[in-house]
Design a protein around this motif. Structure first.
Motif, PDB file in Angstrom:
ATOM      1  N   ILE B  16       0.832  -1.206   0.000  1.00 17.84           N
ATOM      2  CA  ILE B  16       0.000   0.000   0.000  1.00 17.84           C
ATOM      3  C   ILE B  16       0.863   1.251   0.000  1.00 17.84           C
ATOM      4  O   ILE B  16       0.621   2.189  -0.754  1.00 17.84           O
ATOM      5  CB  ILE B  16      -0.946  -0.015   1.230  1.00 17.84           C
ATOM      6  CG1 ILE B  16      -1.896  -1.204   1.141  1.00 17.84           C
ATOM      7  CG2 ILE B  16      -1.706   1.284   1.325  1.00 17.84           C
ATOM      8  CD1 ILE B  16      -2.737  -1.407   2.384  1.00 17.84           C
ATOM      9  N   ARG B  35      -9.031   5.765  -4.131  1.00 20.17           N
ATOM     10  CA  ARG B  35      -9.307   4.963  -5.320  1.00 20.17           C
ATOM     11  C   ARG B  35      -8.094   4.896  -6.249  1.00 20.17           C
ATOM     12  O   ARG B  35      -7.760   3.832  -6.786  1.00 20.17           O
ATOM     13  CB  ARG B  35     -10.496   5.554  -6.066  1.00 20.17           C
ATOM     14  CG  ARG B  35     -11.845   5.146  -5.480  1.00 20.17           C
ATOM     15  CD  ARG B  35     -12.948   6.060  -6.002  1.00 20.17           C
ATOM     16  NE  ARG B  35     -14.268   5.703  -5.488  1.00 20.17           N
ATOM     17  CZ  ARG B  35     -14.702   6.037  -4.288  1.00 20.17           C
ATOM     18  NH1 ARG B  35     -13.941   6.710  -3.445  1.00 20.17           N
ATOM     19  NH2 ARG B  35     -15.925   5.680  -3.887  1.00 20.17           N
ATOM     20  N   ALA B  38      -5.401   2.687  -4.766  1.00 25.99           N
ATOM     21  CA  ALA B  38      -5.804   1.279  -4.847  1.00 25.99           C
ATOM     22  C   ALA B  38      -5.655   0.755  -6.267  1.00 25.99           C
ATOM     23  O   ALA B  38      -5.239  -0.389  -6.481  1.00 25.99           O
ATOM     24  CB  ALA B  38      -7.241   1.129  -4.362  1.00 25.99           C
ATOM     25  N   ASN B  44      -8.062  -3.482  -3.195  1.00 30.31           N
ATOM     26  CA  ASN B  44      -9.323  -2.797  -2.888  1.00 30.31           C
ATOM     27  C   ASN B  44      -9.050  -1.542  -2.055  1.00 30.31           C
ATOM     28  O   ASN B  44      -8.225  -1.554  -1.148  1.00 30.31           O
ATOM     29  CB  ASN B  44     -10.240  -3.744  -2.136  1.00 30.31           C
ATOM     30  CG  ASN B  44     -11.639  -3.188  -2.034  1.00 30.31           C
ATOM     31  OD1 ASN B  44     -11.893  -2.314  -1.221  1.00 30.31           O
ATOM     32  ND2 ASN B  44     -12.530  -3.662  -2.884  1.00 30.31           N
ATOM     33  N   GLN B  45      -9.769  -0.496  -2.373  1.00 31.00           N
ATOM     34  CA  GLN B  45      -9.509   0.752  -1.664  1.00 31.00           C
ATOM     35  C   GLN B  45      -9.801   0.665  -0.168  1.00 31.00           C
ATOM     36  O   GLN B  45      -9.199   1.395   0.622  1.00 31.00           O
ATOM     37  CB  GLN B  45     -10.313   1.879  -2.280  1.00 31.00           C
ATOM     38  CG  GLN B  45     -11.790   1.578  -2.348  1.00 31.00           C
ATOM     39  CD  GLN B  45     -12.610   2.833  -2.545  1.00 31.00           C
ATOM     40  OE1 GLN B  45     -12.239   3.898  -2.089  1.00 31.00           O
ATOM     41  NE2 GLN B  45     -13.717   2.698  -3.241  1.00 31.00           N
TER      42      GLN B  45
END
Lengths: 211, 211, 211, 211
Positions: B16, B35, B38, B44-45
């Motif tokens: 991340i 968003r 991600a 996934n956000q």
DNA sequence: CATGAATGAGCATTCATTCAT
DNA sequence: TATGAATGAATGCTCATTCAT
């Protein structure tokens, strides 16, 4: 889209630009939404689009505005500078004014936003050129004819000084701690008498005469 | 027990953070939405909020990440520097790497955003301190024992150099024009042999030994 | 989906149910998310789904839990009631306990949510039936054999009393003002000696004997 | 100037409020999301925030709306009531209308949500006060001058009746079973001729004249 | 028996912008 | 010239739930 916005002049346009500068200064570019600017200026947010094609257009106009205003102030004070000592003193005063006027804040925010919007980068570069030029000219007045002239490149240094100026202002906003800037200006002041012998005894008055 | 996120370690966390750095570098902080990050990282956000309390938390983690990584690179190269000439050369190389790694971009974007979010300003200042310290230490190695030692304040200059560094990188992103930076480094290179006599012939190896 | 959750018993299940009751009482049903309940109980939120098919299942279990606990308390105190005076006094005490235990809060929140989720309405109705029955039985004990017996319908009144009870508790939570409830109970207390002559001198002990 | 919404009037505002009432009535407060309300009313969800500062603001406006509308209906019918018999009959009719209009549903949902959002509790209490007052006034008209006047406290009873009303409506929504309510109203109807002798033969017309 | 990790769907809210007036 | 109204798209963030371990 039918009518071509981006009116060049007018008191209302000034009102909008002023509100934009104020809002960017206070809330940053991210906080300078159409709503926020309209609230600051006390007008309807749709009015912005009557005078500017987009928010970005207004942002650039805001930078042009502060840039022009500050440039006038700088030019007016340039004649006062007759020694390196003057330069340091006046430079410090102008820096304080710059911060107060929000000029460098607007500049820094726009420069920062250019990363994501490369299309405005060129315009910002244009708007910064007069400042680089002024810096270089001022240096040249001190350097011309001295033995350091062939050693240093005032053009490159001017670019570096503008960058330094930008960086200093950004760091200042991190914690609103003036001690950083103060220490630097104090050192410049102390160095001035030492550096003076190597430079022009009486700097020649100069404008934007040479290219 | 798993409620207040901000997990300290883990491969997913790294993923991340890396995605965040990449996104900030490419689209700026304004474009680094949950968003967008991600999407860059292919996850996934919502996962962001499983590892970080907020986007701001992730931004700071991104800065910590690049800062730590670059600091390691800098420290590894510091031992190579034995002359002013080395300093200029290695400095230029490190700057290139900084730009490529996006470190200064992330830094500049976060510093810029601190205007509107003063609460993160203090943390950013903390994260910049090691860099100021490193800069000052390096200068001290060259200056210590020379006649310029009493004249200059390496602390203030170090702050200024970091500011300069920040500003230069911001200007670079305006038009992606390396000539500015190149000209400056070229001049430094030319000045090195001239300045050398005034500084320590062989700079003392130094870490963060003195306060 | 493979394993059939909704385990009937077990200490961990109780822990989850207790945490759910506590969370609903404090934060309302809207605030009783899986995360919130898990935090209250100090367990992992996924554990809920090991014991219950869904959050709704847990909510209903929470209502069953408080309902059963309170029913036990009510039944234990019913034998103390030998006069209308006793009824008012004990009723007031039980109401205070209800509020403290959060029973009616859980009930009210679930009843409220049944509007949007009609499928749980039937189950809630079932869970309320024992209370209506108890209320009716208690009334019957006072009314049976008196001249008011043919005039009033204890079944309907019992329904009304439960509704009243529900409403009072909801209003209480609006402003946490006990004066409303206090005034009502005070009036009941004052009316008891007046109404007594019309009712059974010594109410017959009764359980859930007649249908 | 257009910034803090919560516009007081206007057809669009009414449209939004109506859609909110309808949505709360159908899907409950939990189902009355901005999107759901917008879908019900056939407008863009952002429009809500042009007229109200937040969803909560809209919820309260919805309650104000139904409350005002129903109060008008109640006041218009109050003059019809000349006997206890009238009272029971008109009361039943108004209750039916209340349910159909969704007034008590909106009220019950909001009261229920006040548990988790205490800041709206006070406002809801304010909005309920006229109803308590109306109930008390109506009772006073029947009680004044009779021997029961010193025995009962119409203020407390009015509070209780409102609570009862609220509770009854909530229970009704559990299973949409009108028999509960019907049985109660039927009993009231049967009791009216019995209670009449103890009350004022011809209730005095009254508004909110006495405090 | 219990957990940490992960996700798709949804949330309330704000955005830049348009347009009829 | 200026505004109020309106919208589609995006924002940060939370949700109930699943699943491998």
């Amino acid at each position: 889209m039918a009518d071509p916005p981006d009116r060049a002049t007018g008191p209302t346009r000034d009102r909008i630009v002023t509100a934009a500068v104020e809002t960017i200064k206070t809330h940053g570019l991210a906080g300078a939404s159409a709503r926020a600017i309209a609230k600051t200026g006390g007008f309807n947010q749709a009015l912005i689009y009557y005078y500017f094609p987009s928010l970005t257009g207004l942002y650039l106009a805001a930078l042009e505005h502060t840039s022009a205003a500050r440039m006038n102030a700088y030019l007016a004070r340039m004649t006062d500078i007759r020694s390196l000592d003057d330069l340091v003193r006046v430079g410090g005063e102008l820096f304080d004014e710059d911060v107060a006027a929000g000029h460098i804040t607007v500049l820094a925010e726009l420069v920062s936003s250019a990363l994501a919007q490369p299309e405005i980068g060129a315009r910002i570069t244009e708007l910064m050129e007069p400042w680089v030029r002024l810096t270089q000219d001022t240096m040249d007045r001190f350097v011309r004819g001295t033995f350091v002239e062939p050693i240093i490149q005032t053009g490159a240094i001017a670019q570096g000084l503008v960058a330094f100026y930008l960086g200093i202002e950004m760091l200042y906003h991190l914690d609103r701690d003036r001690s950083r800037t103060d220490a630097l200006f104090a050192m410049f002041k102390a160095l001035a008498p030492i550096a003076s012998p190597f430079l022009a005894a009486s700097p020649q008055p100069g404008g934007e005469n040479d290219d």
